[in-house]
Motif scaffolding. Structure first.
Motif, short mmCIF file in Angstrom:
data_model
loop_
_atom_site.label_atom_id
_atom_site.label_comp_id
_atom_site.label_asym_id
_atom_site.label_seq_id
_atom_site.Cartn_x
_atom_site.Cartn_y
_atom_site.Cartn_z
N LYS A 20 0.84 -1.21 0.00
CA LYS A 20 0.00 0.00 0.00
C LYS A 20 0.87 1.25 0.00
CE LYS A 20 -4.13 -0.27 2.40
NZ LYS A 20 -4.84 -0.33 3.69
N LYS A 21 1.90 1.23 0.82
CA LYS A 21 2.79 2.38 0.90
C LYS A 21 3.47 2.62 -0.45
CE LYS A 21 6.65 4.32 3.45
NZ LYS A 21 7.70 4.08 4.41
N SER A 22 3.93 1.53 -1.07
CA SER A 22 4.58 1.65 -2.37
C SER A 22 3.62 2.19 -3.41
CB SER A 22 5.11 0.30 -2.84
OG SER A 22 6.06 -0.20 -1.96
N ALA A 23 2.38 1.69 -3.39
CA ALA A 23 1.39 2.16 -4.35
C ALA A 23 1.06 3.63 -4.11
CB ALA A 23 0.12 1.32 -4.26
N SER A 24 0.91 4.02 -2.86
CA SER A 24 0.60 5.43 -2.58
C SER A 24 1.79 6.33 -2.93
CB SER A 24 0.18 5.62 -1.12
OG SER A 24 1.24 5.30 -0.26
N ASP A 25 3.01 5.85 -2.67
CA ASP A 25 4.20 6.62 -3.07
C ASP A 25 4.26 6.76 -4.58
OD1 ASP A 25 4.91 6.83 -0.42
OD2 ASP A 25 6.47 5.28 -0.51
N PHE A 26 3.96 5.67 -5.27
CA PHE A 26 3.97 5.70 -6.74
C PHE A 26 2.93 6.68 -7.26
CE2 PHE A 26 2.28 4.06 -10.77
CZ PHE A 26 3.40 4.23 -11.56
N SER A 27 1.72 6.62 -6.67
CA SER A 27 0.67 7.53 -7.14
C SER A 27 1.03 8.97 -6.84
CB SER A 27 -0.68 7.17 -6.52
OG SER A 27 -0.65 7.38 -5.13
N ALA A 28 1.66 9.22 -5.69
CA ALA A 28 2.06 10.58 -5.36
C ALA A 28 3.15 11.06 -6.32
CB ALA A 28 2.57 10.65 -3.93
N GLU A 29 4.10 10.20 -6.63
CA GLU A 29 5.14 10.57 -7.59
C GLU A 29 4.55 10.82 -8.97
OE1 GLU A 29 8.36 7.78 -7.72
OE2 GLU A 29 8.60 7.82 -5.54
N LEU A 30 3.59 9.99 -9.35
CA LEU A 30 2.94 10.17 -10.65
C LEU A 30 2.20 11.49 -10.70
CD1 LEU A 30 2.41 8.79 -13.35
CD2 LEU A 30 0.40 7.73 -12.34
N LYS A 31 1.48 11.81 -9.65
CA LYS A 31 0.78 13.10 -9.58
C LYS A 31 1.76 14.26 -9.65
CE LYS A 31 -3.61 12.99 -7.25
NZ LYS A 31 -4.36 13.12 -6.04
N ASN A 32 2.84 14.15 -8.86
CA ASN A 32 3.83 15.22 -8.86
C ASN A 32 4.47 15.38 -10.23
OD1 ASN A 32 3.42 15.80 -6.17
ND2 ASN A 32 5.10 14.49 -5.45
N SER A 33 4.76 14.28 -10.88
CA SER A 33 5.38 14.39 -12.20
C SER A 33 4.40 14.97 -13.22
CB SER A 33 5.89 13.04 -12.66
OG SER A 33 4.82 12.14 -12.86
N LEU A 34 3.13 14.62 -13.10
CA LEU A 34 2.13 15.21 -14.00
C LEU A 34 1.99 16.71 -13.75
CD1 LEU A 34 -0.73 12.55 -14.11
CD2 LEU A 34 0.83 13.18 -15.95
N ASP A 35 1.91 17.07 -12.47
CA ASP A 35 1.80 18.49 -12.13
C ASP A 35 3.05 19.24 -12.57
OD1 ASP A 35 -0.68 18.03 -11.04
OD2 ASP A 35 0.06 17.91 -8.97
N PHE A 36 4.20 18.63 -12.34
CA PHE A 36 5.46 19.26 -12.70
C PHE A 36 5.57 19.44 -14.21
CE2 PHE A 36 10.03 19.00 -13.73
CZ PHE A 36 10.48 20.11 -13.02
N SER A 37 5.19 18.40 -14.96
CA SER A 37 5.28 18.50 -16.42
C SER A 37 4.29 19.53 -16.95
CB SER A 37 5.05 17.14 -17.07
OG SER A 37 3.72 16.71 -16.84
N GLN A 38 3.13 19.66 -16.31
CA GLN A 38 2.15 20.66 -16.76
C GLN A 38 2.66 22.07 -16.46
OE1 GLN A 38 -1.56 19.67 -14.95
NE2 GLN A 38 -2.04 18.07 -16.46
N THR A 39 3.25 22.28 -15.29
CA THR A 39 3.75 23.62 -14.97
C THR A 39 4.95 23.97 -15.83
OG1 THR A 39 4.99 22.67 -13.13
CG2 THR A 39 2.91 23.74 -12.61
N ASN A 40 5.83 22.99 -16.09
CA ASN A 40 6.98 23.24 -16.96
C ASN A 40 6.54 23.53 -18.38
OD1 ASN A 40 8.92 23.07 -15.03
ND2 ASN A 40 9.45 20.94 -15.46
N SER A 41 5.58 22.79 -18.85
CA SER A 41 5.14 23.01 -20.22
C SER A 41 4.43 24.36 -20.36
CB SER A 41 4.23 21.87 -20.68
OG SER A 41 3.06 21.85 -19.90
#
Length: 156
Positions: free
Chosen positions: A90-111
């Motif tokens: 569960k922790k790994s999945a939540s960490d993965f989802s948080a990283e995925l969200k952060n990367s999506l947010d980061f890529s949207q702000t960078n773009s």
């Protein structure tokens, strides 16, 4: 001896002397002593066999108790390991989802900031949908919910 007093034993001996006579009395006493010794040995043997059977039954009962306790302990250990493994997953999945969200947010702000290639709306929506599906699957997994309920019951 056998609940008889000395006068009763003397009466029995006098009757035996009268019935058997002085010639046959020593042989009769020897036979009686041998019979009494044999009878005593048989009673002792039966008693020891009975005690041995009782000990065997007690040992079997103790072995069954130990076996059941070992089985319970091993199943508890397996459950604890399962709980810990599921918590890690569960922790790994939540960490993965948080990283995925952060990367999506980061890529949207960078773009947006760099005026680079903007991903299409469909690809962003599909990535959010897949992320939500993963989270929904983790939250709706019946085994996962059952384990959470068991853990909550143990903590209470």
């Amino acid at each position: 001896m056998f609940g008889m007093s000395l006068p009763e034993i003397i009466v029995i001996l006098v009757i035996a002397v009268l019935v058997l006579g002085p010639d046959k009395l020593p042989e009769a006493l020897v036979k009686f002593a041998k019979f009494f010794k044999y009878f005593k040995a048989q009673v002792s043997s039966a008693k020891s066999n009975f005690e041995q059977e009782v000990r065997i039954a007690e040992l079997k009962a103790d072995a069954a108790k130990l076996k059941s306790s070992v089985t319970d302990i091993s199943s508890n250990v397996r459950k604890k390991l399962t709980f810990e493994e599921l918590d890690e997953l569960k922790k790994s999945a939540s960490d993965f989802s948080a990283e995925l969200k952060n990367s999506l947010d980061f890529s949207q702000t960078n773009s947006d900031n760099e005026n680079s290639i903007i991903p299409s709306e469909n690809s962003r929506i599909s990535s959010e949908n897949s992320q939500n599906q993963v989270l929904d699957k983790l939250n709706s997994d019946p085994l996962n919910n059952e384990i959470d309920e068991q853990k909550a019951g143990k903590n209470v």
